[in-house]
Enzyme design. Sequence first.
Site, PDB file in Angstrom:
ATOM      1  N   SER A  58      -5.221  -9.038   7.883  1.00 24.21           N
ATOM      2  CA  SER A  58      -5.212  -7.714   7.321  1.00 24.21           C
ATOM      3  C   SER A  58      -3.930  -6.862   7.843  1.00 24.21           C
ATOM      4  O   SER A  58      -3.822  -6.931   9.040  1.00 24.21           O
ATOM      5  CB  SER A  58      -6.509  -6.711   7.562  1.00 24.21           C
ATOM      6  N   SER A  59      -3.160  -6.436   6.733  1.00 28.63           N
ATOM      7  CA  SER A  59      -1.963  -5.358   7.540  1.00 28.63           C
ATOM      8  C   SER A  59      -2.549  -4.186   7.911  1.00 28.63           C
ATOM      9  O   SER A  59      -1.812  -3.435   8.649  1.00 28.63           O
ATOM     10  CB  SER A  59      -1.133  -5.129   6.100  1.00 28.63           C
ATOM     11  N   HIS A  67     -15.170  -2.903  -0.134  1.00 28.73           N
ATOM     12  CA  HIS A  67     -14.297  -3.013  -1.306  1.00 28.73           C
ATOM     13  C   HIS A  67     -15.094  -3.497  -2.539  1.00 28.73           C
ATOM     14  O   HIS A  67     -14.344  -3.719  -3.527  1.00 28.73           O
ATOM     15  CB  HIS A  67     -12.734  -3.358  -1.185  1.00 28.73           C
ATOM     16  N   CYS A  81     -22.555  -0.491 -14.940  1.00 26.39           N
ATOM     17  CA  CYS A  81     -22.214   0.437 -15.800  1.00 26.39           C
ATOM     18  C   CYS A  81     -21.568   1.729 -14.834  1.00 26.39           C
ATOM     19  O   CYS A  81     -22.445   2.098 -14.051  1.00 26.39           O
ATOM     20  CB  CYS A  81     -23.181   1.015 -16.864  1.00 26.39           C
ATOM     21  N   GLN A 110     -12.765  -6.591   4.127  1.00 23.66           N
ATOM     22  CA  GLN A 110     -12.020  -5.709   2.649  1.00 23.66           C
ATOM     23  C   GLN A 110     -11.962  -6.634   1.425  1.00 23.66           C
ATOM     24  O   GLN A 110     -11.521  -6.255   0.451  1.00 23.66           O
ATOM     25  CB  GLN A 110     -10.797  -5.428   3.103  1.00 23.66           C
ATOM     26  N   CYS A 147     -26.912   2.509 -21.996  1.00 23.57           N
ATOM     27  CA  CYS A 147     -26.528   4.020 -22.139  1.00 23.57           C
ATOM     28  C   CYS A 147     -25.318   3.905 -22.908  1.00 23.57           C
ATOM     29  O   CYS A 147     -24.867   5.324 -23.282  1.00 23.57           O
ATOM     30  CB  CYS A 147     -26.429   4.655 -20.861  1.00 23.57           C
TER      31      CYS A 147
HETATM   32  P1  NAD Z   1      -2.742  -6.880   2.769  1.00 25.30           P
HETATM   33  O1  NAD Z   1      -2.093  -7.900   1.508  1.00 25.30           O
HETATM   34  O2  NAD Z   1      -2.461  -5.438   2.949  1.00 25.30           O
HETATM   35  O3  NAD Z   1      -2.383  -7.588   3.940  1.00 25.30           O
HETATM   36  C1  NAD Z   1      -2.765  -9.030   4.201  1.00 25.30           C
HETATM   37  C2  NAD Z   1      -2.085  -9.440   5.522  1.00 25.30           C
HETATM   38  O4  NAD Z   1      -2.694 -10.778   5.841  1.00 25.30           O
HETATM   39  C3  NAD Z   1      -0.674  -9.357   5.735  1.00 25.30           C
HETATM   40  O5  NAD Z   1      -0.386  -8.636   6.671  1.00 25.30           O
HETATM   41  C4  NAD Z   1      -0.245 -10.826   5.879  1.00 25.30           C
HETATM   42  O6  NAD Z   1       0.910 -11.229   6.891  1.00 25.30           O
HETATM   43  C5  NAD Z   1      -1.236 -11.311   6.568  1.00 25.30           C
HETATM   44  N1  NAD Z   1      -1.586 -12.828   6.235  1.00 25.30           N
HETATM   45  C6  NAD Z   1      -1.475 -13.325   4.713  1.00 25.30           C
HETATM   46  N2  NAD Z   1      -1.902 -14.779   4.861  1.00 25.30           N
HETATM   47  C7  NAD Z   1      -2.242 -15.035   6.128  1.00 25.30           C
HETATM   48  C8  NAD Z   1      -2.888 -16.173   6.797  1.00 25.30           C
HETATM   49  N3  NAD Z   1      -2.926 -17.363   6.277  1.00 25.30           N
HETATM   50  N4  NAD Z   1      -3.055 -16.086   8.151  1.00 25.30           N
HETATM   51  C9  NAD Z   1      -2.885 -14.895   9.000  1.00 25.30           C
HETATM   52  N5  NAD Z   1      -2.518 -13.805   8.081  1.00 25.30           N
HETATM   53  C10 NAD Z   1      -2.068 -13.708   6.932  1.00 25.30           C
HETATM   54  O7  NAD Z   1      -4.562  -6.966   2.697  1.00 25.30           O
HETATM   55  P2  NAD Z   1      -5.414  -6.022   3.254  1.00 25.30           P
HETATM   56  O8  NAD Z   1      -5.210  -5.773   4.684  1.00 25.30           O
HETATM   57  O9  NAD Z   1      -6.864  -7.093   3.178  1.00 25.30           O
HETATM   58  O10 NAD Z   1      -5.585  -5.031   2.395  1.00 25.30           O
HETATM   59  C11 NAD Z   1      -5.330  -4.587   1.074  1.00 25.30           C
HETATM   60  C12 NAD Z   1      -6.524  -4.800   0.216  1.00 25.30           C
HETATM   61  O11 NAD Z   1      -6.321  -6.104  -0.251  1.00 25.30           O
HETATM   62  C13 NAD Z   1      -7.937  -4.986   0.373  1.00 25.30           C
HETATM   63  O12 NAD Z   1      -8.310  -3.626  -0.126  1.00 25.30           O
HETATM   64  C14 NAD Z   1      -8.676  -6.037  -0.252  1.00 25.30           C
HETATM   65  O13 NAD Z   1      -9.790  -5.474  -1.261  1.00 25.30           O
HETATM   66  C15 NAD Z   1      -7.546  -6.271  -1.245  1.00 25.30           C
HETATM   67  N6  NAD Z   1      -7.450  -7.688  -1.661  1.00 25.30           N
HETATM   68  C16 NAD Z   1      -8.361  -8.654  -1.602  1.00 25.30           C
HETATM   69  C17 NAD Z   1      -8.211  -9.994  -1.659  1.00 25.30           C
HETATM   70  C18 NAD Z   1      -9.339 -11.127  -1.686  1.00 25.30           C
HETATM   71  O14 NAD Z   1     -10.196 -10.703  -1.865  1.00 25.30           O
HETATM   72  N7  NAD Z   1      -9.041 -12.248  -1.502  1.00 25.30           N
HETATM   73  C19 NAD Z   1      -7.066 -10.543  -2.302  1.00 25.30           C
HETATM   74  C20 NAD Z   1      -5.837  -9.477  -2.529  1.00 25.30           C
HETATM   75  C21 NAD Z   1      -6.235  -8.300  -2.241  1.00 25.30           C
END
Ligand code: NAD
Length: 252
Positions: free
Chosen positions: A195-196, A121, A129, A101, A157
Site C-alpha cells: 500500500s502507498s 473499500h 441498490c 483496502q 424499488c
Molecule cells: P496504491 O496503488 O496506492 O499503492 C500500491 C502500492 O503497492 C505502491 O506503493 C506500489 O509500489 C506497491 N506495490 C505494487 N506491487 C507490489 C508488490 N508486488 N509487492 C510490494 N509492493 C507492491 O494502492 P493502495 O495503497 O491499496 O490504495 C489505493 C486503492 O486501491 C484502494 O482504495 C483499493 O481499493 C484500490 N485498488 C484495489 C485493487 C485490488 O483490489 N486488487 C486494485 C487497484 C486498486
Amino acid sequence: MEFTVEAAVAALADRTNILVFTGAGISTESGIPDFRSPGGLWTRLNPDDFTLSRYLSDPEVRAKSWGARFPRLYGGSTPNPAHHAVVDLWKAGRMVGCVTQNIDGLHQAAGLPLDTIAELHGNADGIACVTCGASADVSEVEARWHGGDRDPRCTLCGGILKSTIVFFEEMLPGPPMEQAQSWIGQADAVIAVGSSLSVFPAAYIPLEVAGRGHPLVIINRGPTEFDDRATVRVRGMAGTILPQLVAALTAP
Ligand code: NAD
C-alpha cells in the site's frame, strides 16, 4: 533507510496479535494492476469517473461502469504467495485480523476466514441498490446488461444499482470500520503490505497501531507516505518478502 527481512523478524518476534493491513500491491503478482505504480490503473483511467456523484447523476457513467464490471472484474485472478502467507500467519495464531483496502476477494480465495477480514473499500463481487440497499443477484443483473439494458435498475424499488465497491465520496461501510477499530485495540504490531498508504481514512489504521507504541513493519515495492514512521521498512515484492517473514515467525 532500508532494512532486511531479518530486521522485520526481530521486530515482530514476540508479537502474537499482529494486524495485517493490505493494499493493491499485494495483488499485483496475481495480475491485478494497482492504482499508483507506473502502468497502474490511474495512468489509464480518470479517478473523477469513479465518484459517487458522477455515477448517480450520469447514466453514461453507469453504462461505462457496467461495461467494465461484466465480465467479472477479477474473475481469472488467483491468490499469490503473499496472500497464502497471510493465511499461514493466521493459522499460526499470530494474527488478530486482516484489514484490506482491496476489492478483489483474494484473501478469501486464499482461505482466510471471512471473520478475519475487514474489507474497508467493499468487494467487487456484489451489487446493491443505492436507494433501498437490497442486494441484487449478480447473474441476473449481468443477464439484463448483456440483453441490452445499459442502466439496470433495482427490481424491488426501481433505484439505481451499483457495485458494492466503495466509490470516491462514499462513506466507508460501518461494520468493517468497527471491526478494524476493534483489532487496532487488540493489536500488538502491524504489517502494512503493498500500500502507498495514501488513501484515507484507511491509511490511518497502521499508524494508529504504531501510535500505541507497537512495531510498524512496511513491506512495499515503492515509497509510501509513512516510510519515516516505520520501525522496519523492507523494500521489495510482497510475494517474496511476506512468505519469508511469515516462515521465520512461524518456524517451530
Ligand atoms: P496504491 O496503488 O496506492 O499503492 C500500491 C502500492 O503497492 C505502491 O506503493 C506500489 O509500489 C506497491 N506495490 C505494487 N506491487 C507490489 C508488490 N508486488 N509487492 C510490494 N509492493 C507492491 O494502492 P493502495 O495503497 O491499496 O490504495 C489505493 C486503492 O486501491 C484502494 O482504495 C483499493 O481499493 C484500490 N485498488 C484495489 C485493487 C485490488 O483490489 N486488487 C486494485 C487497484 C486498486
